[in-house]
Design an enzyme around this catalytic site. Structure first.
Site, short mmCIF file in Angstrom:
data_model
loop_
_atom_site.label_atom_id
_atom_site.label_comp_id
_atom_site.label_asym_id
_atom_site.label_seq_id
_atom_site.Cartn_x
_atom_site.Cartn_y
_atom_site.Cartn_z
N SER A 104 0.86 -1.19 0.00
CA SER A 104 0.00 0.00 0.00
C SER A 104 0.90 1.23 0.00
O SER A 104 1.55 1.53 1.00
CB SER A 104 -0.91 0.00 1.24
OG SER A 104 -1.82 -1.08 1.17
N LYS B 192 -7.27 1.54 -2.96
CA LYS B 192 -6.87 1.11 -1.61
C LYS B 192 -6.98 2.26 -0.62
O LYS B 192 -7.40 2.06 0.53
CB LYS B 192 -5.44 0.57 -1.63
CG LYS B 192 -4.92 0.12 -0.26
CD LYS B 192 -5.79 -0.99 0.36
CE LYS B 192 -5.38 -1.34 1.78
NZ LYS B 192 -4.12 -2.05 1.88
N LYS C 47 -0.52 5.38 8.51
CA LYS C 47 0.22 5.61 7.26
C LYS C 47 -0.75 5.77 6.09
O LYS C 47 -0.61 6.67 5.25
CB LYS C 47 1.17 4.44 6.99
CG LYS C 47 1.91 4.51 5.66
CD LYS C 47 2.31 3.14 5.14
CE LYS C 47 1.11 2.34 4.66
NZ LYS C 47 1.48 1.08 3.99
#
Length: 302
Positions: free
Chosen positions: A107, A181, A249
């Site tokens: 990711s 995502k 994150k």
């Protein structure tokens, strides 16, 4: 890049290399081994990759050694900077065969995915960004949601590999998988916060959280987050499946991307702050459902 251009026979399964054998990489690589793929594995901590040896994997000492002879290279790494380091600074491309397909299932930021695709194309390799959702449970079961950015022909080339891991959806050109995502993680993080705050309000007011969850199951407020993460909250089970630090994150990557395209995301901004404060308070290596702990502490309920 290696000049080896000998492809696998059309009747053979492609040779696969997996770089990054962590919480997600291990079960995904193991499934590929069990499905009959010839697989090489590399991890910065070699002992993690060695767990795959009983399943037939070859463990490599370097990224370049791992990808040598591979038709498909899968990366499952911590963040975009680590992906860039492994791809371009640790000599991986020295072992990469011409025409190999690199599938980054980490990711990272969409702009990083686009940059990696362009740099690999200049070296004669193909690229897909294909981040996943479903956590370790989905990785174990082969039920991951896989969001793919890149060329349709490359998606079809990797279709059989994706089918071992979960349900793949091609959402657009390079970087689009990472956008999907980010959308997933925005919804996950925000919904975890909503479930935690709602359940805590019920407990503070004297209701049984487990009974409240049961009561609203099947209604408009029901969701997989309520069922899975809500149950973790009720049980106070915050063993890491998806780390708080990783959720933070992803929220920050979403905000960075929003700024790049001139999009205001006030809800994501609020939850980024909440997850950041939870991390600052020592919750970074707990499951992301542990935002419940941060909210409980704020209300004197810890």
């Amino acid at each position: 890049m290696s000049q080896n251009t000998t492809p696998s026979s059309p009747s053979d399964k492609p040779r696969v290399a997996v770089l990054g054998i962590g919480m997600m990489g291990f079960p995904m690589a193991r499934r590929l081994c069990e499905a009959g793929y010839t697989l090489s594995a590399w991890n910065r901590s070699r002992t993690k990759a060695e767990r795959l040896q009983p399943f037939g994997a070859r463990v490599a000492d370097t990224p370049a050694d791992a990808v040598r002879g591979a038709d498909i290279v899968i990366t499952l790494l911590e963040n975009g900077d680590v992906v860039e380091d492994v791809l371009f600074r640790q000599g991986m491309t020295d072992g990469l065969s011409a025409g190999a397909l690199v599938i980054d299932m980490s990711s990272i930021q969409p702009r990083q995915a686009r940059d990696h695709a362009a740099r690999l194309a200049a070296l004669g390799a193909q690229h897909l960004d294909a981040p996943v959702s479903g956590g370790t449970v989905g990785a174990e079961a082969g039920t991951l949601a896989i969001m793919i950015g890149g060329k349709a022909a490359d998606v079809e080339r990797a279709r059989a590999v994706f089918e071992v891991l979960g349900r793949a959806t091609h959402v657009g050109s390079h970087g689009a998988g990472q956008l999907a995502k980010l959308a997933n993680q925005m919804i996950v993080g925000i919904t975890i916060g909503a479930v935690a705050e709602a359940l805590l309000l019920c407990e503070k007011g004297g209701a049984d959280m487990a009974k409240v969850k049961q009561a609203i199951t099947g209604g408009f407020a029901d969701s997989r987050i309520l069922q899975v993460h809500g149950q973790r909250m009720i049980e106070r089970d915050f063993t890491k499946r998806g780390a708080m630090s990783v959720q933070l994150k992803d929220m920050r990557n979403a905000l960075t991307t929003a700024a790049e395209v001139g999009f205001e995301a006030p809800i994501t901004s609020l939850f980024e702050k909440l997850f950041a404060e939870a991390v600052d308070h020592g919750l970074s290596e707990l499951d992301h459902s542990a935002l419940f702990v941060e909210l409980a502490s704020r209300n004197g309920m810890a």
